[in-house]
Write a protein that holds these residues in place. Structure first.
Motif, short mmCIF file in Angstrom:
data_model
loop_
_atom_site.label_atom_id
_atom_site.label_comp_id
_atom_site.label_asym_id
_atom_site.label_seq_id
_atom_site.Cartn_x
_atom_site.Cartn_y
_atom_site.Cartn_z
N GLY A 19 0.80 -1.17 0.08
CA GLY A 19 -0.07 -0.05 0.08
C GLY A 19 0.84 1.40 -0.11
O GLY A 19 0.27 2.57 -0.13
N TRP A 20 2.15 1.24 -0.10
CA TRP A 20 3.07 2.47 -0.12
C TRP A 20 3.84 2.16 -1.48
O TRP A 20 4.04 1.27 -1.92
CB TRP A 20 4.17 2.17 1.22
CG TRP A 20 3.25 2.49 2.49
CD1 TRP A 20 3.01 1.48 3.41
CD2 TRP A 20 3.25 3.78 3.31
NE1 TRP A 20 2.65 2.15 4.44
CE2 TRP A 20 2.69 3.56 4.24
CE3 TRP A 20 3.44 5.16 2.76
CZ2 TRP A 20 2.46 4.41 5.36
CZ3 TRP A 20 3.19 6.21 3.56
CH2 TRP A 20 2.51 5.93 4.71
N ARG A 77 -2.24 10.41 3.15
CA ARG A 77 -2.18 9.29 2.08
C ARG A 77 -3.39 9.65 1.01
O ARG A 77 -3.45 9.35 -0.20
CB ARG A 77 -2.47 7.92 2.59
CG ARG A 77 -0.97 7.69 3.11
CD ARG A 77 -0.84 6.24 3.99
NE ARG A 77 -1.42 5.24 3.37
CZ ARG A 77 -0.88 4.42 2.29
NH1 ARG A 77 0.37 4.48 2.22
NH2 ARG A 77 -1.48 3.25 1.95
N LYS A 78 -4.44 10.07 1.56
CA LYS A 78 -5.49 10.38 0.71
C LYS A 78 -5.65 11.33 -0.34
O LYS A 78 -5.78 11.18 -1.27
CB LYS A 78 -7.00 10.55 1.59
CG LYS A 78 -7.64 9.52 2.32
CD LYS A 78 -8.84 9.76 2.78
CE LYS A 78 -9.42 8.54 3.62
NZ LYS A 78 -10.59 8.76 4.48
N ARG A 110 -2.33 12.45 -1.20
CA ARG A 110 -1.43 12.05 -2.28
C ARG A 110 -1.96 10.86 -3.12
O ARG A 110 -1.90 11.27 -4.52
CB ARG A 110 -0.43 11.26 -1.54
CG ARG A 110 0.90 10.81 -2.51
CD ARG A 110 1.83 10.08 -1.83
NE ARG A 110 3.06 9.88 -2.59
CZ ARG A 110 3.15 9.42 -3.88
NH1 ARG A 110 1.91 8.61 -4.19
NH2 ARG A 110 4.15 9.20 -4.66
N SER A 111 -3.17 10.08 -2.81
CA SER A 111 -3.82 9.42 -3.90
C SER A 111 -4.43 10.45 -4.81
O SER A 111 -4.45 9.89 -6.18
CB SER A 111 -4.77 8.50 -3.14
OG SER A 111 -5.41 7.76 -4.05
N ARG A 112 -5.11 11.29 -4.46
CA ARG A 112 -5.89 12.08 -5.29
C ARG A 112 -4.97 12.94 -6.27
O ARG A 112 -4.97 13.01 -7.67
CB ARG A 112 -6.71 13.20 -4.52
CG ARG A 112 -7.98 12.77 -3.95
CD ARG A 112 -8.47 13.88 -3.09
NE ARG A 112 -8.90 14.97 -3.92
CZ ARG A 112 -8.95 16.10 -3.46
NH1 ARG A 112 -9.21 16.49 -2.02
NH2 ARG A 112 -9.66 17.18 -4.32
N ARG A 113 -3.70 13.40 -5.73
CA ARG A 113 -2.50 13.99 -6.55
C ARG A 113 -2.13 13.06 -7.66
O ARG A 113 -2.13 13.29 -8.77
CB ARG A 113 -1.27 14.25 -5.84
CG ARG A 113 -1.43 15.74 -5.16
CD ARG A 113 -0.06 15.97 -4.40
NE ARG A 113 -0.34 15.98 -2.85
CZ ARG A 113 0.07 15.39 -1.90
NH1 ARG A 113 1.03 14.72 -2.23
NH2 ARG A 113 -0.12 15.70 -0.73
N SER A 114 -1.77 11.58 -7.26
CA SER A 114 -1.75 10.59 -8.29
C SER A 114 -2.53 10.42 -9.35
O SER A 114 -2.12 9.94 -10.42
CB SER A 114 -1.21 9.49 -7.69
OG SER A 114 -0.30 9.37 -6.59
N ASN A 115 -3.76 10.78 -9.16
CA ASN A 115 -4.74 10.82 -9.94
C ASN A 115 -5.06 12.12 -10.88
O ASN A 115 -5.88 12.22 -11.50
CB ASN A 115 -6.23 10.16 -9.49
CG ASN A 115 -6.27 8.85 -8.82
OD1 ASN A 115 -5.49 7.90 -9.25
ND2 ASN A 115 -6.79 8.76 -7.78
N ASP A 124 2.05 16.48 -7.84
CA ASP A 124 2.45 15.42 -6.98
C ASP A 124 3.88 16.26 -6.28
O ASP A 124 4.35 17.02 -6.64
CB ASP A 124 3.23 14.60 -7.83
CG ASP A 124 3.77 13.16 -7.18
OD1 ASP A 124 4.33 12.44 -7.70
OD2 ASP A 124 3.40 12.99 -5.78
#
Length: 171
Positions: A35-36, A155-156, A158-163, A168
């Motif tokens: 998950g990381w 983490r949430k 960052r996940s949005r950034r990755s999408n 980033d």
């Protein structure tokens, strides 16, 4: 100056912990927490191997098999310095200590990102890595690491950034 140290004692000989540390960047690493963003290197762990995890880039600058892996953070990183895994003799016979240290100077946006985000994410992934190491050695932790609400939120985000929702940054 940043100096961030995590360590944990295991009731097994140094060689057992050292063998696991040598696998930290393998695709199915028994110690890297799921998950990381995985630790990925361009070749097997050793001096000169280049890679990183997530947006953090580094080069292996010291490798003592079974004992020490030191990585120098890439130029332009939010921290100018090193991060090191070290396996030490424990205080009791047939015990060992896994130690991780970041040492360096904060640069640019790192002066803001380290205290607000990077440190919290780094601390969480390290404690989970230590837990996975314990499980891999057959000695699961009595109290596994738990992510704080702040880490969960980061983490949430960052996940949005990755999408593509946000830009980033280091995590």
């Amino acid at each position: 100056m940043v100096r961030n140290v995590h360590q944990r004692e295991y009731p097994v000989p140094v060689a057992q912990v050292g063998a696991l540390v040598a696998r930290v960047a393998e695709p199915d690493s028994p110690v890297w927490p799921p998950g990381w963003p995985p630790m990925v290197l361009d070749r097997p762990l050793g001096v000169g191997a280049v890679g990183g995890h997530g947006p953090i880039r580094y080069r292996c600058t010291e490798w003592v098999p079974g004992r020490r892996a030191q990585f120098t953070l890439a130029p332009g990183s939010p921290i100018e310095g090193t991060h090191t895994f070290e396996v030490l003799d424990g205080p009791r016979p047939d015990s060992s200590i896994l130690r991780h240290e970041i040492a360096g100077r904060l640069r640019g946006v790192g002066r803001i990102l380290w205290p607000l985000a990077i440190r919290w994410l780094h601390d969480a992934v390290l404690e989970e890595l230590f837990d996975r190491t314990a499980v891999s050695l057959g000695h699961p932790p009595v109290t596994p690491a738990r992510r704080s609400a702040w880490v969960t939120l980061l983490r949430k985000l960052r996940s949005r950034r990755s999408n593509g929702a946000l830009v980033d940054s280091a995590a």
